[in-house]
Design an enzyme around this catalytic site. Structure first.
Site, PDB file in Angstrom:
ATOM      1  CE  LYS A  46      -0.307  -0.205   5.008  1.00 58.55           C
ATOM      2  NZ  LYS A  46      -1.009  -0.673   6.294  1.00 58.55           N
ATOM      3  CE1 TYR A 272      14.977  30.855   7.173  1.00 57.17           C
ATOM      4  CE2 TYR A 272      14.863  28.528   6.646  1.00 57.17           C
ATOM      5  CZ  TYR A 272      14.946  29.871   6.191  1.00 57.17           C
ATOM      6  OH  TYR A 272      14.509  30.033   5.050  1.00 57.17           O
TER       7      TYR A 272
HETATM    8  C1  LIG Z   1      -0.419  -1.850   6.714  1.00 59.41           C
HETATM    9  C2  LIG Z   1      -0.856  -2.969   7.111  1.00 59.41           C
HETATM   10  C3  LIG Z   1      -0.201  -4.241   7.483  1.00 59.41           C
HETATM   11  C4  LIG Z   1       1.365  -3.970   7.586  1.00 59.41           C
HETATM   12  O1  LIG Z   1       1.849  -3.607   8.664  1.00 59.41           O
HETATM   13  P1  LIG Z   1       3.557  -3.590   9.038  1.00 59.41           P
HETATM   14  O2  LIG Z   1       3.636  -3.245  10.235  1.00 59.41           O
HETATM   15  O3  LIG Z   1       4.223  -2.630   8.020  1.00 59.41           O
HETATM   16  O4  LIG Z   1       4.000  -4.970   8.835  1.00 59.41           O
HETATM   17  C5  LIG Z   1      -0.747  -5.510   8.121  1.00 59.41           C
HETATM   18  N1  LIG Z   1      -2.028  -5.671   8.125  1.00 59.41           N
HETATM   19  C6  LIG Z   1      -2.916  -4.394   7.809  1.00 59.41           C
HETATM   20  C7  LIG Z   1      -4.475  -4.504   7.694  1.00 59.41           C
HETATM   21  C8  LIG Z   1      -2.240  -3.065   7.467  1.00 59.41           C
HETATM   22  O5  LIG Z   1      -3.182  -2.122   7.121  1.00 59.41           O
END
Ligand SMILES: *Cc1c(COP(=O)(O)O)cnc(C)c1O
Length: 376
Positions: A46, A272
């Site tokens: 994702k 800054y």
């Molecule tokens: C993003 C996500 C994962 C992966 O989690 P990680 O901590 O990156 O391994 C697994 N399951 C769901 C439902 C997620 O949204």
């Protein structure tokens, strides 16, 4: 191809994010090895593969995983258009009835996390039955139907002609901390004693890396994300749990160069707001990378950075296009000296820890203006 590490960019601004296919494939194999025998691995890609690039990442891990998980329909379409026919789990499910038709046409697997989504599915006309993941809220209190509704929802789904198979899914809130995963699994089995007779999907990276590698602890289908990209769910400070100790290899390396050097007197301030004051005469290296590139603005003066392959620290505030670092003890430092912001030689988790964030956020924040280069 530009030469690394001394001239990351062929021309123009010397900031480049480079990515390693072999590291990604290695991390995919790590996930595979930790998966219970007979289990399936869905590589979570994702958010443009956590900022690494959807299609390149999918191609690099396709041989170590059984399928993918995303939540953007556009991403699922792209994967199918590029010939990937493996299962794709849609982690947030569908947002309206219209998408369901396309989900079926693309042979996607949907999450169902509200009861009314089951009603929508029951009324839908699909080109083919769809595998579904019934998401249960076992304590995270984000997505998922209540445990009290779980069993009847499962049975209803099994009776629907639109459904090809049902997997029971839940997500862990504390897999990377002391509370662990047992309390959520206990709630689940208490509410539904024979839940483990169903096909299940539980583990994220932290659960997978913690084990035990049994289907009762991790599920039949595991969903690793961050570990594929070579970062640790625990960050850099938990003994035994650093990315290196977990045998994870960095996939993304962010490199730049010094584009200026300032020799300053004791008492002079840098950047800054003058949040850094020199306590002695110092040489300050100026790096072409700032928060508009995705470097965290909240990085502290303790944040590590590599110049000419050696560690030093940030000085002063990160600005939009530049950051400064201490090269007082680096006689070799000059304009053009190679700099690593994170990746090979400098774990992203250390930079994240010093900036009050996590590797996930740094990866996802890599800005579109940063040129990307896939290697090996
Ligand atoms: C993003 C996500 C994962 C992966 O989690 P990680 O901590 O990156 O391994 C697994 N399951 C769901 C439902 C997620 O949204």
């Amino acid at each position: 191809m530009p030469q690394l590490p001394h001239s990351p960019a062929a021309d123009g601004r010397p900031l480049v994010a480079s990515f390693s296919r072999t590291a990604l494939a290695h991390n995919g194999q790590r996930a595979r090895k930790l998966t219970p025998p007979g289990g399936q691995v869905l590589g979570v890609i994702k958010a443009d593969a956590y900022g690494h690039g959807l299609l390149e990442s999918a191609a690099a891990i396709k041989d170590s995983v059984d399928g993918f998980a995303v939540l953007e329909l556009a991403a699922a379409r792209q994967l199918r258009e590029h010939g990937l026919d493996a299962p794709i789990l849609m982690l947030e499910g569908f947002y309206g009835a219209a998408e369901l038709t396309e989900f079926a046409a693309l042979a996607l697997t949907t999450v169902l996390h509200r009861l009314d989504q089951i009603d929508v599915l029951a009324r839908a006309t699909l080109v083919q039955p769809m595998p579904v993941f019934l998401k249960l809220n076992s304590g995270m209190n984000r997505l998922g139907i209540t445990l009290a509704d779980a069993r009847s929802a499962y049975e209803r789904l099994q009776s629907l002609s639109q459904v090809a198979s049902v997997t029971v899914m839940t997500h862990f809130a504390d897999a990377d901390n002391a509370r662990g995963t047992g309390w959520q699994l206990a709630r689940l089995t208490q509410a539904w004693p024979d839940v483990m007779t169903a096909r299940t999907s539980f583990a994220n990276s932290a659960a997978l890396l913690s084990g035990p590698a049994t289907r009762d602890a991790l599920g039949d289908v595991v969903r690793p994300g961050i570990m594929l990209y070579g970062a640790s769910p625990w960050g850099a400070s938990v003994p035994g749990k650093t990315a290196t100790e977990l045998d994870l290899r960095p996939v993304m390396t962010l490199r730049s160069e010094l584009i200026a050097i300032q020799d300053i007197q004791a008492g002079e301030r840098v950047g800054y707001g003058g949040t850094f004051t020199a306590d002695r005469p110092m040489r300050i290296g100026v790096v072409a990378c700032g928060y508009a590139d995705g470097y965290p603005r909240h990085a502290t003066n303790q944040t590590p950075i590599l110049v000419e392959g050696e560690r030093t620290t940030l000085t002063g505030r990160v600005s939009m296009d530049r950051l400064c670092c201490d090269v007082s003890d680096f006689p070799k430092a000059r304009v053009g000296s190679p700099v690593t912001l994170w990746g090979n030689g400098l774990p992203v988790d250390e930079v994240a820890d010093s900036s009050g964030t996590i590797s996930y956020e740094l990866f996802c924040a890599l800005a579109p203006r940063v040129p990307r280069l896939w290697q090996d």
